[in-house]
Structures are given as structure tokens and as C-alpha cells.
Design an enzyme around this catalytic site. Structure first.
Site, PDB file in Angstrom:
ATOM      1  N   HIS A 242       0.816  -1.220   0.000  1.00 48.39           N
ATOM      2  CA  HIS A 242       0.000   0.000   0.000  1.00 48.39           C
ATOM      3  C   HIS A 242       0.847   1.266   0.000  1.00 48.39           C
ATOM      4  CE1 HIS A 242      -0.477  -0.383   4.696  1.00 48.39           C
ATOM      5  NE2 HIS A 242       0.764  -0.525   4.315  1.00 48.39           N
ATOM      6  N   ASN A 243       0.357   2.248  -0.695  1.00 48.77           N
ATOM      7  CA  ASN A 243       0.932   3.598  -0.731  1.00 48.77           C
ATOM      8  C   ASN A 243       2.225   3.690  -1.543  1.00 48.77           C
ATOM      9  OD1 ASN A 243      -1.050   3.985   1.261  1.00 48.77           O
ATOM     10  ND2 ASN A 243       0.425   3.606   2.878  1.00 48.77           N
TER      11      ASN A 243
END
Lengths: 350, 350, 350
Positions: A242-243
Site C-alpha cells: 500500500h501507498n
């Protein structure tokens, strides 16, 4: 299969900006290596090591640089970069069928899907509420597209791919079977020895001209979107947490894992089975060799590596024992140096 | 579940070429470890370390070598290789149901699929144009078979597997869920900092008696087929790149990645999470230990390793610092040796 | 999408045991980072490094510890652990829709499936004979549940997951797309250079509150079940081999592989791309850093590592050469030490 299609050499030359030497009406039915090509097949000479194979080749035609024309006995197309020319010609012979616009009767689409009539939706595909499928897009058999997704023009989502809700794919992408985009990022807060789930509220944004390999997973962001830039190429079984932010035209080979919130610059090349830990910044143009662990940010582009070379197991075992004592060994060497230095000074004093 | 089936010991002994000691009509309903087996269950003693467990076992019957018969209080089958005997007997109790020939009404088959009436096609499977499914083949629920594929006799394609176009599978293979065969190899030609796709015109050829684990990916060849030889066993989440050639009876453990055009010989064993770079040749009979990086060809069979052993993190950190200075350390040692040698010569001169 | 829902700050404070500073009726519509949050959004300050971002934040409201209240200009909720508070609040804004109990008309369920009316079965899901689906369970589109499986209360099996026969999932689990539970463990007995399959007669048992990432594979046991304890969190593309036992609340990051029969204790944290070989026991509370190879049992909890740090490729190459000579280097140092010692003794004798 397009294998029975034949194409005039002159048409190929026009496409790739090359110059035909010999019969421009010679027709080829496919591409093959110098060693396996026969009459009616086109080959290419891109690597100097294969000059003997070029000379012995039975290929009907070849892509070569002008400087190697004297090693060629067949029809040829002269180009500046035969490997690039081969890439372009390969696209004429791709195994994929022409798009058949329309929706297979077994597909299940939410009532409000915005589907361009020029898209093809395969057997038993499922598309969720509010998703938008652009012209020329291909959604393969059994693919599952969640709610609020966008699939750009001429993008291909191959059989069995899963996109969770809120995944945006640009134009001309290919997502291969087994890939999963938008699953929850791995986020938990500890509480007295147990884990409390952090729901992952972001999505995934993928740019144009991105290829995503079979079994590759790209998690949705915790709060903002995970981001894959234009022209990025991801091989099979890559894990993007994620991210993560991957800059344009970066290519990553199979089995590599990138941990959360790391930013990889543009035009990086990362070899297979490498690990990149979280919250790092990797400079544009960085090259990482196979199976390296990147655990600090890289501010200077260049080639980086970790690991040890391969050895016969028995000698490796002895060296591994020594590696575990390496700090101590270095201290012993420093002490020896001091002693020698001292002896030498005392020797001079005598 | 076949768990309620019981089989006569004599029938088992006949199958595996063993000799019953005790009641040949004793019936067993399944296999279990020495520790967990009870009456009516068959166990096996294959590892000398477990002799106390053999003596204490409540198993109804055991597979043992003749030399251990005096440690056995129950009915026994004497065999030369109890582990191999266990393997053969396990097949009598497999969890898989008998094949139910026919096509599930929700499956979607192209009009010209050549389907043997003795094959089973599961719910919502999809089979593309021109594919051939042989007798005894099993295509699981949701499996997607592309166009121009061939599935050999008695092969199993488990639920959710994806085969792209032009994948050939031999006889008696098992392909586990999540595996993807025939996705595009990772091939691109660089052009002014961007990547031009090289369409992958080859297919995948898999021999007989091959097992392919869950989530394993085998890419189609760039021009010729990627090739997996007879009897090869691939564990889960292995990545096999385009043009790779794997020799017969080689076994590879989970998470390993093999890069493009590498040739692995016959009867190799490659442990998990290893990386093998591209364009290499690995000799038949080579063994690679876990998490090794193979970046050069191997011409001599034997065991090979790379990496460092595990250590407590703090001492590891100190050694890693020293590893980065290792070349310099070696030079300092060489200099010390020279100095000592010189001192020694000068000492003798005095 | 739940993004348009707004919630009163006081209701949030009540949920997480916090205290509102300012207007308790202030309403927020979602969560965002300190940098990207605007009016109507809630942020959190959990990491001291971001104090400047806290001061500059445009967030409508923030979660903070009392000690940082003087850096806050907006409405705040005071909590002891803002990160944990953020985790709990994130669950109010999850992207998942409310469950819609019932069975999609395209799903295929065996006649004897025991289905709670409070479960939701998605499009084209397939559920095998004798399986039990509890209240509040969600079976996503295209998921395949084999025979004799049990899915606990409020567990989610996302789109495209495959569970083979005899897989048991506890309550409140999430299994992400591409995961495969219950494929055959990698077990073969050698016989004259070939491999004889050992059928895998066990199943898989997963406890309560387990999350299993996209593309993760958990093989069925050879005889007994492979076991995943309560509260375990597995990231994406993890490989868990047959007979493995993972203790409660252990968390494993992406790309890690655990070989057969290894027992991992409770509350371990294992970073990404690590390899753990077979038949080991890992003490509860052990931490393994990224890309480490664990090839021996660990009896003392603590942090462990293997590998070398990243370096520029050219200097790394020189050090790798020296690593292969490390045992020899250590012997040379020992010899130098002896010589110096000898010289010193002889010097004193003179």
C-alpha cells in the site's frame, strides 16, 4: 492464432522505418530465431555473438544493421536497431485475436456500468456498480472488476484477474491472469499483543501503457491511492504494498516485493526476487541486481547489489561460519596492524 | 472424502510388493503418523529417529523394513522402502472424488472443442476454440483454457487455473489453482527511455507426469515454446520466465524464480526462494540450497549455496558493516603478511 | 463507497474511548493524512516526526495525545494511542458495502450445502458438497469453495479465492483474492530418479480473526491439517507448506515462504521475502528481518537477520570475491597472529 497471416516485407519496412534489400514483395508468415527460422520466416540479428548463426541461418528474411549486410544471403530489411525492429514486428504476429466487441451472455454486469460498445466482455466476467469500461477494452473470461473502477481505452484485463473496488487503469494497459489489484494493504495497529485491522481506504491508480504480470498483487492505499506511473512494466508475482509510488517507465522483474509507502523513481530497473523495505525513496535511474535487499533510501542513481556469490556448498558453509565472526576478525586484523606498527617503531628505536 | 473406505492389508501388500506379517484380512481406513494413528489406521516407519514412536504407536498396522519387525506389536507389511510404500498407499486414500465424466451445464465451450467423453468439465469452466481435452482429464470449476490448447489423458487442471492460448499439457499432470500458464514473457526493447513490447509468439509445452503448484506462473516463449520436461515437480508460487527449459524429473521448491532462456538439466533439486538469472545452463543433477542466487552457469553437478547464515540482529549488523569493507580487509591482511615476511627476512639477515 | 457518510465526533470518541476537545457535533466524512486532510476530514498524529505537519494541517479534526493539544488548532479527540484510534475509526469508513444476504442466481451450490440465510454468496461462486457457510459470511464472485469446508461467522472469502476440499475457516477471517487454501503439499518419494506422489490426506484449519493476503497459498497437510492460529495476519504472496503450524497473532509480510512441518510460535513478526526451511521450531516472540533465511530452529526470542547490506555494484563485486575466500583469510589472520606471537616471544628471549 495469426500464424497463417503473411505480410509483405515492404509493408514491414514501412512500419519500422527500414530499407528492404532484395524483393520488397517477399512475404513472411512469422518471426523466428536465426537458428530455427526457415523460408517464409523473418529473423533478426541483434547480438554480435550470433554472427555464425546469422551466416548459417535458413531464415527467409532478416532484420540487420547495414554493417552486417555482407553476412546476409537472404532478403533483408536494414534498420538501425534490429532488436527494436523485432519488437515492433512481433506486434504484427501477436497470438491475441481481434477484439469482438460486445458482452458474453454469461457475464454479469451491474445495471449502471458505463460500457463503451467497442469493448469486449468475456464469458462469466463480473463488473461492479458504477464502473466505466472504455472503447477497445478487453475484459477476459472470469475477470472480476469491482465497483467504481475505470478501465482505459484499449486496455486488456486478462482471464481471471481481480480488481477490487476503486481501481483505475489507464489506456493501453495489460493486466495478466492471476493479478490482483486493490486488495487491502497490510496495515494493523498493535493492541496488547493482538492486531487491530486498519481498513484501507485508498484505491489503486495505474497510468497508461502499464503491463502487470501474472500473479502480481498491488494493494490499495491506506488513505491515498497506491500509484503506478505511465509505462511501468511489472513482471510476474511482484508484490506492491500500500501507498507505494512507482515512477514512469520503471521495470521490475519477477518475484520482487516492495514494502509500504516506498517511492521508486522513474526509469529504474529492478531485477528479480529483490526486496525493497518500506518508507524509502529510490532515485530515478537506479538499477538493482537480482535478489538484492534495499533497506535504505538511494539518492544517487547507479547499480546496487547485496548478497554473496554462489559457491559449492561445503566451502560456502565454512565461509558462512567466518562471516558470523567477521567483526571479530576485523578487530584482530586491526590489533595485528597495531602490534606490527609497534614492533616496527620499537625495532627502529633499538 | 474417501475416509470411510477400508482396504484389506493383503490388497495393499500386493499393490506395493510387500509381505504381510499377521492377519492379511485386517482392514485399514486410512493413513496416519505413528503418533496419531489408532486402530484401523496404517502408519509407516521410514526415519530411524522415530523408533520410540514406532514402539509406542497405537496404529492398527505399520509399513516397516524387516529389520525393525521386532519393534512392532501390530500387523505389519514388510517392505524395502517404507516411505515409497507410504507414497503408493496414500494414493488409495486421496481426497479427490472419482471423475464424473461430462460437462457442467454452466461451462462455456467453444463449438469446435475436441472433448473426449471420458473427461469432466467443472462448473463455469471456459474452453477456447480448437482445444483438445483427452480422456480422463479433469477441468475444475472456473478454470479457463484458451484456444488451441491440449490437455493430455488423466491430467487435472484444478479450479481457477488459467491457460492462455497454445498451452500443451501432457498426460497425468496436475496443475493447481492459481497457476497461470502461457502469460506473456517479460520482453521489451528500450527506445529512448521507454519500453516497446515484444509480443510473445511462442507457447508452453509441458510433458507427462508434471505437477505445477498453486500460484505458479509459466510464461509463453518469445518465439519458441517454454518447455517443462516429463516428471518435473514445481511447488507453489514459482516463476518460470519465457524460453526456460527444465529437464525431466527436476523438482523446484516454492517461491523460486527462473529468468528467461535458462536451461536447467534433468534431476536437479532446487530449494525454495532461490533465484536463477537468465541465459544460464545448469548441469543435470545439480542441487541448489534455499534462497541461493545462481548468476553463472553450473557445469559440474553438486550442491551449491549462497547467502549468509542467520544471526542475532545486533551482531549481524556489525558483520554486515565489515562485509562492505571485506576487500579492504583482505588487502590489509596481505600487507601484514608482506610486512611480517619482510621483518622475518630482515631478522634473519641480522 | 461509504465516503459520503458523515459521523459526529462525539460518536467517534465514544467508540474509541477518547475525549472531544471542541464541538462534539462536528461531523467528519472520512480519514486522511495530516498533509492531505481538509475541512470535514479527520486525521491523526501518531509519529513525533510529523509535528510540523500537525501544526500546518488543514484537517477538520485530529486524533492526538493530550500532550500535543497545544499544537492543535482544530477540533480534537484526545486518546492514549492515536494510531490504534485511527485503526478503529478506519473501520467506520471501510470501502466494503454492507452485506446483502442471499445467493446470486448464477452461483452454483451443491444440494447439501448448509447455508445460513444471513450469508451472501456472490455471482458465479461455486460451493461443494457438505460445506457449511455461517451467518454473516461473504463468499465473493467467482470464489470456489470445495467439499466439506466450513466458513465461520462474518468471514469474508473475496472474489476468486479457491478453497480445496476440507478447509476450515474460523470467524471474522478475510481471505483475499488469488489466495489458494488446501492445494496439495509438495510431497514426493524418490524412486530410481523419479518422483512418486504422496497424496496429501490432511486439510487446512484456520482460526478466528485471521487475514490471508492476495495470492497467498496454504497447502493441505500430508496426514494431519496445516494449522493457522487465531489472529494470524498473512500478507500477500506468502507460501505456507504442508503441516506448518503458525501460532496465534503472528504476522508475516509479503513474499515469505515457510517450508513443510515448521512450527512458528505465537506473536512472531516475520518481514518480507524471508525463507524458513522445513521441520524447524521458532520461539514465540521471534522477529526476523527482511529477506533472512532461517535454516535452524530458534529457541530464544529476539531479532534475527541474514544477508549482506546493499552496496554499489562494483565494490560489492570485489567483496563477494573476498567472501568466497573468507575461510582462507581467517586462517591467514590466525597464522599471522601465531607468527607475531612467536616473534614476540623470541624477541623477549633475545
Amino acid at each position: 492464432m495469426a500464424a497463417t497471416r503473411t505480410i509483405r516485407l515492404q509493408d514491414i519496412a514501412d512500419l519500422i522505418g527500414g530499407e528492404v534489400q532484395g524483393d520488397p514483395d517477399y512475404r513472411v508468415s512469422g518471426l523466428a530465431t536465426l537458428q530455427s527460422a526457415g523460408p517464409g520466416q523473418l529473423s533478426f540479428f541483434a547480438n554480435g555473438r550470433y554472427l555464425p548463426q546469422l551466416r548459417a541461418s535458413q531464415a527467409g528474411a532478416v532484420l540487420v544493421r547495414a554493417e552486417h549486410l555482407d553476412s546476409v544471403s537472404q532478403v533483408a530489411i536494414l534498420v538501425d536497431d534490429p532488436y527494436l525492429a523485432y519488437a515492433r514486428v512481433s506486434q504484427l504476429f501477436d497470438w491475441r485475436s481481434e477484439l469482438l466487441p460486445g458482452v458474453h451472455p454469461t457475464a454479469v454486469l451491474a445495471a449502471d456500468v458505463q460500457l463503451d460498445p467497442g469493448a469486449e466482455i468475456g464469458a462469466q466476467a463480473v463488473i461492479g456498480a458504477g464502473s466505466v469500461i472504455a472503447a477497445g477494452a478487453f475484459i477476459g473470461a472470469h475477470a472480476v472488476i469491482g465497483a467504481s473502477c475505470r478501465i482505459g481505452e484499449n486496455s486488456r484485463v486478462e482471464a481471471g484477474v481481480v480488481l477490487y473496488d476503486s481501481v483505475t487503469l489507464g489506456a493501453r494497459c495489460i493486466v495478466h491472469s492471476g493479478a490482483v489489484l486493490g486488495a487491502d494493504g497490510f496495515g494493523f495497529a498493535p493492541e496488547s499483543g493482538r492486531w487491530v485491522k486498519i481498513c484501507q481506504l485508498g484505491g489503486v491508480t495505474v497510468g497508461d501503457d502499464v503491463e502487470i504480470g501474472a500473479g502480481t498483487t498491488i494493494d490499495r492505499g491506506a488513505l491515498d491511492d497506491t500509484f503506478i506511473g505511465d509505462g511501468v512494466k511489472l513482471d510476474n508475482q511482484i508484490q506492491i504494498a500500500h501507498n507505494v509510488h512507482i515512477g514512469a517507465d520503471t521495470a521490475i522483474a519477477g518475484g520482487t516485493a516492495v514494502a509500504g509507502s516506498t517511492k521508486i523513481g522513474e526509469r529504474c530497473t529492478i531485477a528479480g526476487l529483490s526486496g525493497i523495505t518500506g518508507h524509502l525513496t529510490i532515485a530515478a535511474g537506479t538499477h538493482i541486481t537480482a535478489m538484492s535487499l534495499v533497506s535504505k533510501s538511494i539518492s544517487q542513481p547507479g547499480a546496487y547489489s547485496s548478497g554473496t556469490g554462489l559457491q559449492p556448498h561445503q566451502s560456502w558453509k565454512r565461509n558462512v561460519v567466518r562471516f558470523k565472526q567477521l567483526d571479530e576478525l576485523a578487530r584482530r586484523v586491526a590489533k595485528l596492524e597495531q602490534t606490527i606498527e609497534l614492533n616496527s617503531i620499537e625495532g627502529h628505536k633499538e
